[in-house]
Design a protein around this motif. Structure first.
Motif, PDB file in Angstrom:
ATOM      1  N   GLY A 130     -18.890  22.590 -33.029  1.00 42.11           N
ATOM      2  CA  GLY A 130     -20.562  22.591 -32.411  1.00 42.11           C
ATOM      3  C   GLY A 130     -20.088  24.616 -31.829  1.00 42.11           C
ATOM      4  O   GLY A 130     -19.750  25.292 -32.503  1.00 42.11           O
ATOM      5  N   CYS A 131     -21.900  25.096 -32.275  1.00 43.02           N
ATOM      6  CA  CYS A 131     -21.684  25.610 -31.483  1.00 43.02           C
ATOM      7  C   CYS A 131     -21.738  26.837 -30.471  1.00 43.02           C
ATOM      8  O   CYS A 131     -20.669  26.085 -30.651  1.00 43.02           O
TER       9      CYS A 131
ATOM     10  N   HIS B 255     -19.557  29.435 -35.946  1.00 42.71           N
ATOM     11  CA  HIS B 255     -20.576  28.478 -36.497  1.00 42.71           C
ATOM     12  C   HIS B 255     -22.563  29.712 -36.718  1.00 42.71           C
ATOM     13  O   HIS B 255     -22.624  30.548 -36.344  1.00 42.71           O
TER      14      HIS B 255
ATOM     15  N   ARG C 257     -30.559  23.172 -26.388  1.00 40.80           N
ATOM     16  CA  ARG C 257     -30.344  21.808 -26.848  1.00 40.80           C
ATOM     17  C   ARG C 257     -28.616  21.445 -27.217  1.00 40.80           C
ATOM     18  O   ARG C 257     -28.141  20.465 -27.059  1.00 40.80           O
TER      19      ARG C 257
ATOM     20  N   PRO D 281     -27.548  16.175 -35.297  1.00 35.64           N
ATOM     21  CA  PRO D 281     -27.677  15.930 -36.670  1.00 35.64           C
ATOM     22  C   PRO D 281     -28.561  17.256 -37.926  1.00 35.64           C
ATOM     23  O   PRO D 281     -27.645  18.175 -38.048  1.00 35.64           O
ATOM     24  N   LEU D 282     -29.751  18.034 -37.039  1.00 35.24           N
ATOM     25  CA  LEU D 282     -30.197  19.048 -37.294  1.00 35.24           C
ATOM     26  C   LEU D 282     -29.017  20.472 -37.232  1.00 35.24           C
ATOM     27  O   LEU D 282     -29.507  21.296 -38.442  1.00 35.24           O
ATOM     28  N   CYS D 283     -28.625  20.713 -36.438  1.00 39.24           N
ATOM     29  CA  CYS D 283     -27.769  22.095 -36.580  1.00 39.24           C
ATOM     30  C   CYS D 283     -26.225  21.428 -37.087  1.00 39.24           C
ATOM     31  O   CYS D 283     -25.222  22.671 -36.879  1.00 39.24           O
ATOM     32  N   GLY D 284     -25.963  20.577 -36.544  1.00 41.05           N
ATOM     33  CA  GLY D 284     -24.173  19.865 -36.965  1.00 41.05           C
ATOM     34  C   GLY D 284     -23.052  19.911 -36.221  1.00 41.05           C
ATOM     35  O   GLY D 284     -22.518  19.639 -35.554  1.00 41.05           O
ATOM     36  N   ASP D 285     -24.135  20.116 -33.986  1.00 47.92           N
ATOM     37  CA  ASP D 285     -23.937  20.047 -32.831  1.00 47.92           C
ATOM     38  C   ASP D 285     -23.055  18.265 -32.756  1.00 47.92           C
ATOM     39  O   ASP D 285     -23.690  17.365 -32.862  1.00 47.92           O
TER      40      ASP D 285
ATOM     41  N   HIS E 251     -24.969  28.319 -36.500  1.00 51.33           N
ATOM     42  CA  HIS E 251     -26.435  28.214 -35.502  1.00 51.33           C
ATOM     43  C   HIS E 251     -26.345  29.545 -34.503  1.00 51.33           C
ATOM     44  O   HIS E 251     -26.992  30.718 -34.425  1.00 51.33           O
ATOM     45  N   ASP E 252     -25.125  30.138 -34.098  1.00 52.05           N
ATOM     46  CA  ASP E 252     -24.752  31.079 -33.269  1.00 52.05           C
ATOM     47  C   ASP E 252     -25.496  32.603 -34.415  1.00 52.05           C
ATOM     48  O   ASP E 252     -25.665  33.336 -34.003  1.00 52.05           O
TER      49      ASP E 252
END
Lengths: 415, 153
Positions: free
Chosen positions: B66-67, A352, B127, B40-44, A354-355
């Motif tokens: 998600g991450c 991902h 979060r 919504p900002l990080c998409g999770d 973010h990671d």
């Protein structure tokens, strides 16, 4: 247009010398040399810009216009001097065509409101699938208010506009074509000539979102022959909170103001108010004077380097980075247009974004992750987001190498 | 290098195992409760499905994307509350949200959730860890609205 120019021009940027002008670049982040690869989100500022802002506040600040005292004259000179620099940088015909705004977003909102006031239900506005939310949402809000309809030029899987059906999208109801010059999410450089000319031929107004183009290539609004050109200062080494809208005088003079207040009027009476001349009619309230002074300094700085030289250097760096990224196992580049500015949007295997962003940050590499305010683009590719490394002229191959190394660490760690 | 050590605190083996092969992943057709969480900002994004029987969570599943932190937290969440009484699940959700909400509370995480304690040093990622738990709490209430952990208030 860039490719041909690149082949003939030579690169002679003293990048190390230029980097020395940017105090922020010389620091350790999380124990590593900073590799700042997030200039598409916001660029950094050279000392000259920081000094211009400080100088302004330490010596020249007062409110602009109508002041009889010396400082007010100096502040007005700083502010209006910056307007002339913007005019010259864009090759606009007159400073009457340069409206200072908070940035690209506000510039587009200005057009959506002022031009929007004359639009009616059933009128059409043409956008593209590549747009940043700043060039989508103001039109959607206008559509909600007035019933105008939005038409969208689609993209292919390389992230290039599909223009085959575009001429047929234009009709007697089309009022505006609004398009990014460069995609913020993918770096695609759009073929503006093929988009703007058919619109001009039909008497349709055109707006170019130049936020991602103006820091990276020469821009000439008269050569583009667009009616509006919007950009932000902070993406071109200037301060945040300042930008401008170029608007062709003949078009701007017909538009009503969108915000009321001081500075945008000539006379105010409860029996009626007369508006100021261009461009002041569109600048209500005390403006961002220090921001304009900083933007003027940024333009001087970029002019001194030369935008063509910046364009060439960044094209070379992008080619180096693209090749280096392609060599990293499991990297998928998102956005592979033939004409690209310095943006590398990618995903690494199933990791991902973010990671990735967190792991890279821990190695001093600053990139952006997520949808980049271009969710329709993400939707096209069926992904939630990407990791995005974006280049500026102060980046070097060392920054790219550090990125690649950090990606290998991420692969190891999350394998 | 300390930076790498910190990252290994964030991405502990337990976390990576859960994120790669999350438990109870998928849709639960027999669900009588569900809710969706979205940052919504990080998409999770995750949807939690519950099948309640006799005041207990008889079945649970989640789906989403998600991450690693979010996926691991969701997987661990389903393990933690599967078969538990509703009241216990509510308490577990409150405890986890409280633990991340206050610095001192991380030590109160137990079981596999303790492996997510390293998130504490990465404030922007908290979060991601809390989203599945907030979604669980919403599912227990049959909240029709999508919940988020991106705005802290």
């Amino acid at each position: 247009m860039t490719a041909i120019r690149n082949q003939t021009a030579t690169t002679s940027l003293d990048v190390e010398g230029l980097r020395a002008d940017f105090p922020i670049l010389h620091q350790q982040v999380n124990g590593h040399r900073l590799a700042y690869l997030d200039s598409a989100a916001s660029s950094q500022r050279p000392r000259a810009v920081i000094d211009a802002i400080t100088h302004y506040y330490e010596h020249d600040h007062a409110n602009v216009h109508r002041g009889v005292h010396t400082l007010s004259h100096r502040a007005t000179d700083a502010y209006e001097g910056a307007r002339e620099k913007v005019r010259s940088f864009l090759n606009a015909a007159s400073t009457k065509e340069i409206v200072f705004t908070r940035g690209t977003t506000e510039a587009i909102n200005l057009v959506a409101n002022s031009l929007g006031a004359s639009l009616r239900s059933g009128d059409e506005i043409v956008l593209t699938e590549l747009e940043h939310h700043a060039n989508i949402v103001p039109w959607q809000m206008l559509a909600e208010r007035t019933g105008v309809e939005l038409r969208v030029i689609p993209i292919n899987d390389a992230g290039e506009l599909i223009l085959d059906d575009y001429p047929d999208m234009l009709n007697s109801r089309t009022r505006l074509v609004s398009v990014a010059q460069v995609s913020n999410a993918l770096g695609t450089i759009n073929p503006l000539d093929r988009i703007l000319r058919p619109a001009r031929d039909r008497g349709i107004l055109t707006l170019v979102d130049g936020a991602q183009a103006i820091p990276h290539m020469p821009v000439d609004v008269r050569a583009l022959d667009c009616d509006f050109y919007a950009f932000s200062g902070h993406k071109m080494c200037g301060p945040t909170g300042i930008g401008a809208l170029y608007a062709r005088e003949a078009v701007l003079s017909e538009l009503p103001p969108w915000q009321g207040g001081g500075d945008m009027i000539l006379t105010v009476s409860f029996s009626g108010t007369t508006y100021n001349e261009l461009p002041y009619r569109f600048e209500a309230g005390t403006p961002n004077i220090a921001g304009a002074a900083g933007l003027g300094a940024a333009i001087d700085y970029l002019d001194n380097i030369g935008m063509a030289a910046i364009e060439n250097y960044e094209a070379e760096l992008l080619a180096y980075a693209t090749e280096a990224m392609a060599a990293v196992q499991d990297v998928q580049l998102i956005g592979t247009a033939e004409q690209k500015a310095g943006v590398l949007s990618f995903n690494l295997d199933a990791i991902h974004a973010h990671d990735l962003g967190t792991i890279l940050d821990h190695q001093g590499v600053a990139i952006r992750t997520g949808h980049h305010c271009a969710m329709p683009v993400m939707e096209h590719f069926g992904i939630a987001g990407t990791a995005r490394a974006s280049l500026a002229f102060y980046n070097t191959r060392a920054d790219i190498d550090q990125l690649i190394e950090a990606l290998q660490v991420a692969r190891e760690m999350l394998r | 290098m300390t930076e790498t050590a910190d990252l290994k605190e964030l991405y502990r083996r337990t976390v990576l195992e859960h994120s790669r092969e999350p438990h109870h992943f998928g849709r639960l057709d027999s669900a009588d409760h569900s809710a969706t969480g979205h940052n919504p900002l990080c998409g999770d994004k995750c949807t939690v499905y519950l099948q309640l029987e006799d005041d207990s969570i008889a079945n649970i599943a989640f789906e989403g994307a998600g991450c690693a932190i979010c996926m691991a937290s969701a997987s661990i969440m389903t393990d933690t509350v599967h078969g538990r009484r509703i009241g216990e699940a509510e308490t577990a959700a409150t405890d986890v949200l409280d633990a991340f909400d206050r610095d001192a509370g991380i030590e109160s995480l137990h079981g596999d959730m303790a492996a997510l304690g390293g998130v504490r040093d990465f404030p922007t990622r908290i979060r991601c860890a809390t989203l599945p738990w907030k979604t669980l709490a919403a599912a227990l209430l049959r909240s029709p609205e999508t919940v988020t952990t991106e705005t802290t208030s």
